[in-house]
Scaffold this motif. Structure first.
Motif, PDB file in Angstrom:
ATOM      1  N   GLN A 178       1.367  76.268  22.422  1.00 46.11           N
ATOM      2  CA  GLN A 178       1.392  75.856  23.823  1.00 46.11           C
ATOM      3  C   GLN A 178       0.922  76.958  24.759  1.00 46.11           C
ATOM      4  OE1 GLN A 178       1.950  72.718  25.056  1.00 46.11           O
ATOM      5  NE2 GLN A 178       1.727  72.334  22.860  1.00 46.11           N
ATOM      6  N   TYR A 179       0.668  78.152  24.213  1.00 42.40           N
ATOM      7  CA  TYR A 179       0.263  79.288  25.034  1.00 42.40           C
ATOM      8  C   TYR A 179      -1.010  79.969  24.538  1.00 42.40           C
ATOM      9  CZ  TYR A 179       4.866  78.556  26.908  1.00 42.40           C
ATOM     10  OH  TYR A 179       5.961  77.966  27.499  1.00 42.40           O
ATOM     11  N   ALA A 180      -1.389  79.740  23.308  1.00 35.66           N
ATOM     12  CA  ALA A 180      -2.518  80.478  22.739  1.00 35.66           C
ATOM     13  C   ALA A 180      -3.552  79.572  22.083  1.00 35.66           C
ATOM     14  CB  ALA A 180      -2.015  81.507  21.726  1.00 35.66           C
ATOM     15  N   SER A 181      -3.636  78.313  22.509  1.00 28.73           N
ATOM     16  CA  SER A 181      -4.556  77.351  21.897  1.00 28.73           C
ATOM     17  C   SER A 181      -5.600  76.887  22.906  1.00 28.73           C
ATOM     18  CB  SER A 181      -3.775  76.136  21.392  1.00 28.73           C
ATOM     19  OG  SER A 181      -3.212  75.422  22.496  1.00 28.73           O
ATOM     20  N   GLY A 182      -6.548  76.091  22.428  1.00 28.89           N
ATOM     21  CA  GLY A 182      -7.524  75.494  23.328  1.00 28.89           C
ATOM     22  C   GLY A 182      -6.882  74.587  24.355  1.00 28.89           C
ATOM     23  N   ARG A 183      -5.853  73.872  23.940  1.00 30.36           N
ATOM     24  CA  ARG A 183      -5.128  73.014  24.880  1.00 30.36           C
ATOM     25  C   ARG A 183      -4.514  73.837  26.004  1.00 30.36           C
ATOM     26  NH1 ARG A 183      -1.964  70.919  21.505  1.00 30.36           N
ATOM     27  NH2 ARG A 183      -2.966  68.901  21.145  1.00 30.36           N
ATOM     28  N   ALA A 184      -3.932  74.978  25.661  1.00 31.26           N
ATOM     29  CA  ALA A 184      -3.330  75.852  26.669  1.00 31.26           C
ATOM     30  C   ALA A 184      -4.387  76.418  27.608  1.00 31.26           C
ATOM     31  CB  ALA A 184      -2.580  76.990  25.982  1.00 31.26           C
ATOM     32  N   LEU A 185      -5.531  76.792  27.061  1.00 37.71           N
ATOM     33  CA  LEU A 185      -6.619  77.334  27.870  1.00 37.71           C
ATOM     34  C   LEU A 185      -7.059  76.327  28.930  1.00 37.71           C
ATOM     35  CD1 LEU A 185      -8.765  79.644  28.201  1.00 37.71           C
ATOM     36  CD2 LEU A 185     -10.198  78.336  26.610  1.00 37.71           C
ATOM     37  N   VAL A 186      -7.248  75.090  28.519  1.00 34.69           N
ATOM     38  CA  VAL A 186      -7.687  74.048  29.458  1.00 34.69           C
ATOM     39  C   VAL A 186      -6.589  73.741  30.469  1.00 34.69           C
ATOM     40  CG1 VAL A 186      -8.365  71.624  29.644  1.00 34.69           C
ATOM     41  CG2 VAL A 186      -9.333  73.057  27.830  1.00 34.69           C
ATOM     42  N   ARG A 187      -5.339  73.673  30.004  1.00 34.93           N
ATOM     43  CA  ARG A 187      -4.229  73.388  30.917  1.00 34.93           C
ATOM     44  C   ARG A 187      -4.163  74.415  32.036  1.00 34.93           C
ATOM     45  NH1 ARG A 187       0.271  74.455  27.749  1.00 34.93           N
ATOM     46  NH2 ARG A 187       0.272  76.528  28.677  1.00 34.93           N
ATOM     47  N   GLU A 188      -4.280  75.683  31.680  1.00 33.72           N
ATOM     48  CA  GLU A 188      -4.187  76.741  32.683  1.00 33.72           C
ATOM     49  C   GLU A 188      -5.401  76.737  33.606  1.00 33.72           C
ATOM     50  OE1 GLU A 188      -1.473  78.709  33.224  1.00 33.72           O
ATOM     51  OE2 GLU A 188      -0.628  77.277  31.788  1.00 33.72           O
ATOM     52  N   GLY A 189      -6.579  76.474  33.058  1.00 29.73           N
ATOM     53  CA  GLY A 189      -7.775  76.411  33.890  1.00 29.73           C
ATOM     54  C   GLY A 189      -7.707  75.289  34.899  1.00 29.73           C
ATOM     55  N   ARG A 190      -7.283  74.129  34.452  1.00 33.84           N
ATOM     56  CA  ARG A 190      -7.158  72.996  35.359  1.00 33.84           C
ATOM     57  C   ARG A 190      -6.089  73.245  36.413  1.00 33.84           C
ATOM     58  NH1 ARG A 190      -7.466  67.951  30.950  1.00 33.84           N
ATOM     59  NH2 ARG A 190      -9.714  68.147  30.530  1.00 33.84           N
ATOM     60  N   ALA A 191      -4.976  73.859  36.001  1.00 29.93           N
ATOM     61  CA  ALA A 191      -3.894  74.127  36.946  1.00 29.93           C
ATOM     62  C   ALA A 191      -4.354  75.069  38.050  1.00 29.93           C
ATOM     63  CB  ALA A 191      -2.693  74.719  36.212  1.00 29.93           C
ATOM     64  N   GLN A 192      -5.124  76.079  37.697  1.00 32.90           N
ATOM     65  CA  GLN A 192      -5.624  77.000  38.716  1.00 32.90           C
ATOM     66  C   GLN A 192      -6.563  76.304  39.678  1.00 32.90           C
ATOM     67  OE1 GLN A 192      -6.864  80.957  38.013  1.00 32.90           O
ATOM     68  NE2 GLN A 192      -5.608  81.248  36.182  1.00 32.90           N
ATOM     69  N   ALA A 193      -7.437  75.456  39.135  1.00 34.02           N
ATOM     70  CA  ALA A 193      -8.374  74.746  40.003  1.00 34.02           C
ATOM     71  C   ALA A 193      -7.652  73.770  40.924  1.00 34.02           C
ATOM     72  CB  ALA A 193      -9.411  74.011  39.159  1.00 34.02           C
ATOM     73  N   GLU A 194      -6.640  73.081  40.394  1.00 37.62           N
ATOM     74  CA  GLU A 194      -5.899  72.110  41.196  1.00 37.62           C
ATOM     75  C   GLU A 194      -5.042  72.779  42.267  1.00 37.62           C
ATOM     76  OE1 GLU A 194      -3.840  70.138  38.077  1.00 37.62           O
ATOM     77  OE2 GLU A 194      -5.554  68.853  37.531  1.00 37.62           O
TER      78      GLU A 194
END
Length: 323
Positions: A178-194
């Protein structure tokens, strides 16, 4: 044993190939995965294998399956993305093909491929993490693949790193993936943009999109490779989590080499440098113990297929002792 077949069963595609004892793939074929049907999936696996068996002198088949696989390498106990529940896949396929069949967890198979023929071929102790949408893992100790008492060891992505953290698909909270995967990378990127971050909005522009929901992991990696500050920071954060998790895993398993594979590993130094820094910072007793080397996987998407084929040549583990 001579030629064997390796089969990598994914959620959408079944890839099969004939593999020689040196790990070289000859003929290949593939089928779509009918993921919602146990019978149809088994039929597709058998059909792909039969095509290759008809043209080659094959002695055994190895199947890499995403899920929990019994210690006798025959039954898929549970698969998160397929309909298998206590499915005797090995016996079912062996009966149809009239050839020995072994089943292995797909991440274990990929790790074995890298151990036998790839980035860890010169060592006897290795730890492999496959970082894609989630995190898969495999551990080899003294030349033997670690399976555990019931066949479900080395689920490295589900080591808990944040008590009460993000909910994982496994049902727990705070798993490493939940912190070091591709899913986590996208989640954090989207959260910053939103959140309205100007740096993240600039990253979206670099990626050629305006909607954060369209952001993908490869987009972030590509933007980072081009020097976008937000994308670089996202990958460095991911690497920090990865390095911290690996420090704990190295404490448990004491590997000679740590191999990183999967789609996210395409970021290479953008990920690996921060991972190694975090690893060195968090490794217990770091001044008084040998440190493992880090390497990128070498076999790419073929690691699981090659590993499964080679594991078909290996004898089954000894049964668990009973008291």
């Amino acid at each position: 044993m001579g030629l064997t077949i390796g089969i990598d069963v994914g959620g959408t595609k079944i890839a099969a190939g004939v593999v020689d004892p040196d790990g070289t793939i000859g003929a290949r074929t593939h089928r779509d995965t009918p993921a919602d049907s146990v019978d149809a999936t088994a039929d597709a696996i058998c059909d792909a294998a039969a095509e290759l068996i008809a043209a080659h002198d094959v002695e055994a088949v190895g199947i890499g399956a995403a899920g929990f696989v019994s210690s006798d390498r025959s039954t898929v106990l549970f698969a998160p993305n397929l309909a298998w529940r206590d499915e005797p896949l090995g016996a079912r396929v062996a009966e149809k093909l009239n050839i020995p069949v072994v089943v292995e967890n797909d991440a274990n198979a990929a790790a074995w491929g890298e151990f036998a023929f790839g980035a860890a071929k010169d060592v006897e102790h290795m730890l492999c993490l496959t970082i894609g949408t989630g995190i898969g893992g495999g551990v080899v100790i003294d030349g033997d693949l670690l399976r555990g008492a019931h066949g479900v060891a080395a689920e490295l992505g589900h080591m808990r790193v944040v008590p009460g953290g993000h909910r994982c698909g496994c049902g727990a909270r705070g798993c490493l993936e939940q912190y070091a995967s591709g899913r986590a990378l996208v989640r954090e990127g989207r959260a910053q943009a939103e959140s309205g971050s100007l740096a993240a909005m600039q990253m979206l522009t670099v990626c050629g999109i305006s909607d954060p929901a369209e952001l993908t992991g490869p987009m972030i990696t590509s933007a980072a490779a081009g020097g976008d500050p937000c994308a670089v920071e996202l990958l460095e954060d991911l690497g920090r989590w990865l390095g911290e998790g690996l420090a704990s895993l190295a404490t448990m398993f004491d590997p000679t080499t740590i191999v990183i594979g999967g789609g996210v590993s395409a970021a290479k130094d953008l990920l690996m440098k921060s991972a190694q820094v975090a690893f060195e910072k968090n490794l217990p007793a770091k001044a008084n113990r040998p440190h493992p080397t880090f390497g990128l996987a070498e076999l790419g998407n073929d690691a699981g297929l090659i590993g499964a084929a080679d594991l078909a040549r290996r004898p089954a583990p000894a049964p668990e002792k009973t008291r």
